[in-house]
Design an enzyme around this catalytic site. Structure first.
Site, PDB file in Angstrom:
ATOM      1  N   ASP A  44       0.875  -1.181   0.000  1.00 50.12           N
ATOM      2  CA  ASP A  44       0.000   0.000   0.000  1.00 50.12           C
ATOM      3  C   ASP A  44       0.909   1.227   0.000  1.00 50.12           C
ATOM      4  OD1 ASP A  44      -1.662   2.114   0.667  1.00 50.12           O
ATOM      5  OD2 ASP A  44      -2.850   0.956   2.115  1.00 50.12           O
ATOM      6  N   HIS A  45       0.907   1.923  -1.098  1.00 50.95           N
ATOM      7  CA  HIS A  45       1.854   3.032  -1.253  1.00 50.95           C
ATOM      8  C   HIS A  45       1.522   4.216  -0.348  1.00 50.95           C
ATOM      9  CE1 HIS A  45       5.263   4.804  -2.938  1.00 50.95           C
ATOM     10  NE2 HIS A  45       4.996   4.740  -4.220  1.00 50.95           N
ATOM     11  N   ARG A  46       0.354   4.168   0.302  1.00 49.94           N
ATOM     12  CA  ARG A  46       0.052   5.243   1.258  1.00 49.94           C
ATOM     13  C   ARG A  46       0.904   5.088   2.520  1.00 49.94           C
ATOM     14  NH1 ARG A  46      -6.237   4.235   1.902  1.00 49.94           N
ATOM     15  NH2 ARG A  46      -5.345   2.155   2.085  1.00 49.94           N
ATOM     16  N   ILE A  60       3.713   2.472   2.682  1.00 47.11           N
ATOM     17  CA  ILE A  60       5.052   1.969   2.378  1.00 47.11           C
ATOM     18  C   ILE A  60       5.601   2.740   1.179  1.00 47.11           C
ATOM     19  CG2 ILE A  60       6.362  -0.087   1.667  1.00 47.11           C
ATOM     20  CD1 ILE A  60       4.965  -0.519   4.344  1.00 47.11           C
TER      21      ILE A  60
END
Ligand code: CAO
Length: 559
Positions: A531-533, A535
């Site tokens: 989850d780029h939010r 990581i």
């Protein structure tokens, strides 16, 4: 009460196939109730009950090819002392009216299922005036209400354009204009009950040329006229009538719906709800669309609209439109089981909510595999089986302890990150009913043998549908291993609200450059979706790099 043999009436063509039997033995029917549905290559027809009564025996079956006069069923009719052979519908006496074209003459008294244009009324006399009257042709029944007026005063129309649409409870018919011209007066309104000969419109003929006036089914015989009843013809072989200038949408829908295999009552329902029959899957014989199919479609559409925005992530994502797949070949629709529905919802929810990125890497598991294989016999003695999975679990637990941002969840409001001080790892298990993810608790505190046994036990329980709810809860991270099957990489979907998932593909021998030479190494592909939010990409690369180092030398796990 006596049994009467009900026979196939005049169906206007040599023979037709029975595609539906609408009654069963013991049914009570009223006059005009549909008994069977026939289909020739040109038209579908419902054969109505000639009178009230009770069905005592069905003498035909679906698929039978029948012709006029064939026995159809037995009916007990009140008030008759003898068993008499009767026809289902009285054959209309042939009328002398000439018919403009009659590709599939169906006796007017046999209601035709398909929504059907009435053959252009025939001309019977010539008037000098350029104002012409158009009357209702022989429509096979009386007092049929107008459901649509397709023209307005002043409209310039072409020959064959629809003037009005009539609908009985058995058939829908369009009355076409017998000639081109301008509508001068509309002599009817919606809801008017029309019978043969009733005036519909007055028209001025284009160019003022005198043309034959329409008087359909004139009772006088004519030597030149073919002796045939005015016919109702199936839509398919007819040339398409040009668009009606008024009430276009409904008429267009009605016309489009004609191409689909459905009866008039179904078409009526479809029109009432504005349903495009191309989107409705028929469950009747030969995919015939039934009333309940239209009702189910409407219900599905309504519940679609009623669904909370969360289903589409609140982003107003337009749904994928349905299609009639049966148009291109045979299909079979199989309902999703509960597990697949739940999984589908979870995948979609995660896919729509989580900005996914997948980091790809490879781990050298040559030494690990030698070690594992060397200990296979010991595993057997311990009553278990040693696969690479427990080693992956142990190595991932190590990395999660080192990189706690992978052992988190985003708070519901998205304002904070929740760190979990325990390391529980879910393992995706492929079962015949779908995917299940049992969770191994406190993986960091367990040894390889324990993890191995637990993996086998939980995977077995998953396949036997014996997992308890708490065995599937509390996960911090998930491993999805397709290593026993194949593939070089994939992009697993994060098991939200977790923030990362590790996909493992099949290890393969590869040449790896050691600075001087190529070494043969067993390389295992890793696919880390996150989850780029929460990581960032650098951390993801560090994760797979650290994991690769641990798997390359599992002694590191002890440090
Ligand atoms: N590379 C090469 N071989 C591998 C391997 C890998 N990465 N991982 C496992 N194998 C081998 C094992 O060593 C074993 O071979 P041997 O019998 O010669 O030792 C063989 O594959 C079979 O392994 P297994 O499937 O019995 O056991 P496992 O521990 O590898 O996997 C489980 C267990 C439950 C993860 C697996 O059975 C499974 O269900 N996988 C599918 C998961 C899935 O569907 N994921 C997709 C989710 S959608 O995102």
């Amino acid at each position: 009460m006596n049994d009467e043999i009900i026979k196939i009436p005049d169906i206007g063509s040599g023979s037709a196939e029975i595609i539906e039997i609408c009654v069963v033995s013991g049914d009570s029917v009223s006059a005009e109730d549909s008994l069977i549905v026939l289909e020739s290559d040109k038209a579908s027809m419902e054969v109505p009950a000639p009178r009230d009564g009770q069905i005592t025996e069905i003498l035909v079956k679906v698929g039978d090819s029948v012709s006029e006069g064939d026995d159809m069923l037995r009916m007990a009719a009140a008030g008759s002392s003898e068993a008499v052979a009767v026809e289902a519908a009285p054959v209309v006496e042939e009328k002398a009216a000439p018919v403009a074209e009659a590709p599939v003459p169906v006796v007017a008294s046999v209601p035709v299922v398909a929504s059907v244009p009435v053959v252009a009324p025939a001309a019977s006399s010539v008037q000098a005036s350029s104002i012409q009257e158009v009357h209702v042709p022989d429509i096979g029944s009386e007092n049929v209400p107008i459901i649509e007026i397709c023209v307005a005063v002043g409209d310039e129309i072409a020959e064959e354009d629809s003037l009005v649409v009539l609908e009985s409870d058995k058939a829908t018919m369009e009355v076409p204009s017998p000639f081109a011209g301008v509508i001068k007066e509309i002599c009817v309104k919606e809801g008017d009950a029309m019978s043969q000969g009733d005036l519909v419109v007055k028209m001025e003929i284009t160019g003022g040329t005198a043309v034959p006036v329409v008087e359909v089914a004139a009772p006088t015989a004519s030597a030149q006229a073919p002796a045939a009843p005015t016919s109702v013809v199936a839509s398919a072989p007819q040339k398409a009538a040009p668009q009606a200038p008024a009430k276009k949408n409904l008429v267009e829908l009605e016309k489009a719906n004609r191409d689909f295999h459905a009866g008039p009552a179904v078409r009526k329902l479809a029109r009432e709800f504005g349903v495009d029959l191309s989107l409705v899957k028929g469950s009747g014989p030969r995919s015939r669309i039934l009333k309940e199919n239209v009702q189910d479609y409407v219900k599905a559409k309504l519940s679609e609209k009623a669904k909370p925005a969360a289903v589409v992530g609140g982003a107003g994502i337009p749904p994928v439109p349905g299609q009639d797949y049966a148009k291109w070949g045979e299909i079979e629709e199989v309902a999703l089981n509960r597990l697949r529905k739940v999984a589908a919802r979870n995948f979609q929810r995660s896919w729509l909510n989580v900005p996914h990125v997948t980091q790809f890497d490879e781990a050298d598991i040559t030494e690990l595999e030698s070690f594992r294989k060397a200990n296979k016999a010991m595993a057997e003695k311990k009553g278990t089986k040693l696969t690479p999975l427990p080693f992956f679990l142990k190595a991932v637990a190590y990395v999660l302890a080192e990189m706690p941002q992978f052992c988190t969840s985003l708070s519901e409001d998205g304002e904070s990150v929740i760190y979990k001080k325990y390391i529980n790892i879910g393992v995706a298990v492929d079962t015949p009913d779908g995917l299940l993810v049992p969770v191994l608790k406190n993986v960091d505190q367990k040894g390889i043998w324990e993890l191995s046994r637990e993996c086998i036990e939980l995977a077995g329980k998953a396949r036997d549908k014996k997992l308890k709810p708490d065995e599937m809860q509390g996960g911090c991270f998930t491993i999805s291993s397709l290593g026993s099957i194949g593939g070089t990489a994939f992009t697993p979907i994060v098991n939200a609200p977790e923030v990362a998932i590790l996909g493992i593909s099949k290890a393969a021998m590869k040449p790896v450059w050691n600075g001087k030479d190529f070494d043969a190494k067993l390389m295992c592909p890793l696919s880390l979706s996150y989850d780029h939010r929460v990581i960032n990409g650098a951390d993801a690369a560090r994760f797979t790099s650290m994991l690769g180092n641990l798997l390359a030398d599992i002694r590191m796990l002890l440090l």
